[in-house]
Design an enzyme around this catalytic site. Sequence first.
Site, short mmCIF file in Angstrom:
data_model
loop_
_atom_site.label_atom_id
_atom_site.label_comp_id
_atom_site.label_asym_id
_atom_site.label_seq_id
_atom_site.Cartn_x
_atom_site.Cartn_y
_atom_site.Cartn_z
N GLU A 124 0.84 -1.20 0.00
CA GLU A 124 0.00 0.00 0.00
C GLU A 124 0.88 1.25 0.00
OE1 GLU A 124 -2.03 0.20 3.72
OE2 GLU A 124 -2.84 2.20 3.38
N ASP B 186 -0.80 -0.93 5.87
CA ASP B 186 -0.62 -0.29 7.17
C ASP B 186 -1.50 -0.96 8.22
OD1 ASP B 186 1.16 1.53 6.22
OD2 ASP B 186 -0.35 3.09 5.84
N ASP C 82 -3.63 0.18 10.15
CA ASP C 82 -4.69 1.10 10.58
C ASP C 82 -5.98 0.78 9.81
OD1 ASP C 82 -4.26 1.96 8.03
OD2 ASP C 82 -3.45 3.91 8.57
N ASP D 42 -7.51 2.20 7.33
CA ASP D 42 -7.38 2.20 5.87
C ASP D 42 -6.68 0.94 5.38
OD1 ASP D 42 -8.72 4.48 5.36
OD2 ASP D 42 -6.95 5.77 5.13
#
Length: 690
Positions: free
Chosen positions: A480, A553, A555, A557
């Site tokens: 990503e 990541d 998180d 997202d």
Amino acid sequence: MADEKENTSVGEEERFTYVKEDVSNEKALEKGKEDYSGSDIQVLEGLEAVRKRPGMYIATTAAAGLHHLVWEIVDNSIDEALAGYCRNITVTINHDNSILVTDDGRGVPVDTVAKSGLSGVETVYTILHAGGKFGGEGGYKVSGGLHGVGASVVNALSVWMEVTVCRDGGKFFLRFENGGHPVGHLERIGDSTPEQRGTTVHFKPDPTIFTETTVYNYETIRNHMRQMAFLNGGIKIILTDLRTPEEGGRPNEDGSPRQESFQYDGGIREYVTYIDTGKVPVNPQPIYCEGAEEVTLADGETKERIYAEVALQWTDSYSQDGIYSFCNNISTKEGGTHVEGLNLALGRVLNDYARSFKLLKEDDKNFTGEDCREGLTCVISIKHPNPQYEGQTKTKLGNSEVRKIVSSIVGEDLRNWLNENPAEARSIIDKLQLASRAREAARVAREKTRKSALEITTLPGKLADCSSKDPMECELYIVEGNSAGGSAKQGRDAKTQAILPLRGKILNVEKAREDRIWANAEIGNMITAIGAGVRENFDVSKIRYNKVVIMTDADVDGDHIRILLLTFFYRFMRPLIEFGHVYIAQPPLYKIDYKGSAYYAYNDAQLEALRKNLNLKPGFAFQRYKGLGEMDYNQLWETTMDPKARKMIRITIDDAAEAEQIFTELMGEEVEPRKRYIAENAKFVQNLDI
Ligand code: 0RA
């Protein structure tokens, strides 16, 4: 879908399979009472054979085999329910990972069985295949022998097993130890009321047999119990997990044991609506077809009764693979003659109907099988006294008589339903018409893109390929963001690791129109890089990388992008997942710099442990990673990419219907289920269950 640690084996048989029928101790059944000691020895020899070569009786002694012991014991209770004598089944996972199964059936017979000279209980739990071999007209035979190898195999593979039976006003008990050795004989230990009747089996799997793990996975058992409850409508199954987190459990927030109850009076009809949660149905009530037929075998004498039921619902989805087939409650993943019969009937009846109402004009082509199946969710479940399995994984039904039986049952019931429900019938034909036109449009679009994505072998410019040409050792990291992609390119082992950076969010293939999917650059890049095609043309033997690693990541997202990618692989390259080639990288969440060394923690528990071990004062500063981009290339290599140090999760599918349901729910319009799922599972990556 479930995940496994990188080094565990996958793709094992989902059920007990006989490699060869072992009849060594069936002779004990024939011996009779007179030769009691002789038959006793044969019984133990039989169980010993199971312990010596468990692989011949259960396909694996890894985690899947451990769970099959539960399926086997529960199957006996379900058989009793199918015979019409039992409604409630409980399954309890105990503190010591022993399993307790109860039912409120007639109870295993306690009288002496003439053939074996042993009590019914001792016969069922010590003689291989004894389950359906006695019981006479009572009906146990209805399903006995339909599947499984018998409870005696579970006994043989347990350190101990205790059977309690309540029937005929008495309570009876027998304990077995060390792989099926009875401790004495069946004893009457008290009285019972008619309300208490039934069978209780409690067993503890033998750790010397199940060397990989003896810890049960709640989700695995939960999914299977739910499936059994759907496939056998009306039965109530209550699952309870008494374990603490240390013992492998996950109690409720208030500390009470986790418990779920499954009962679906609508059976496979409810199964279909469950799978379709989050989709827009074309026919809100599933169409239900049911029937049974007796066939006489080639010998001219033997009669077999074959039962089939089918539930059908079309939705707005574009998916082609919504058919879930079962024989005797076992998933037939490779399909077979029951599915062929279903497809025959669908094509015939839907085309006939459309023609007779002039919805198909004279020079229109017939709907293809693909047109009929687009957006269709269907559960087909048959019961067969003598199933033959074929195919690579022995999950394809081979009995040829089944084709005609299913085709005539579905043909008749579906035709009647269409005639009785003209408005919905019309909507279904409209859906087929849309499918047919979309297929034509997609064919044109695909032909263009296939050229770029499949035929053109030029690799995408963004791909930093690895130098090795041996797919077995090659890995593709899908990363990503460009900055993380940059670090990954610098940090990688350029011989075996390729990096494909993705720009922002990828397309949600669950929602996007087919022509947009084919025109999407990121998707084209992945298809070209992996190099094995897509959909029905996907050839897993052609993949350029043995491992495809999703690195996002840690998180929200990142979670979302990971699910978007998994959805893409699930819909377009399913065998890539099925054959265990898809992984999720696990970057660390925290870094502690202490006395010149760097320490990493991958979760909160590890962070706590580190602070303890390093004797850090409260308030000692540590770094919390928000994204991969915060790590330099060295750190990324050390923590997430170095095969010697990294942790990865391998994605597998063990329950296709469950995976389908979760993917639609996660990727659908509703945001809440996705948020909830991520929140619930983030802390329990081990039990991530998609
Ligand atoms: C053989 C014969 C009968 C019942 C059973 C077996 C039986 C086995 C299991 C295993 C778990 N639960 C079970 N419940 C019943 C019928 C005997 C009769 O006619 O009463």
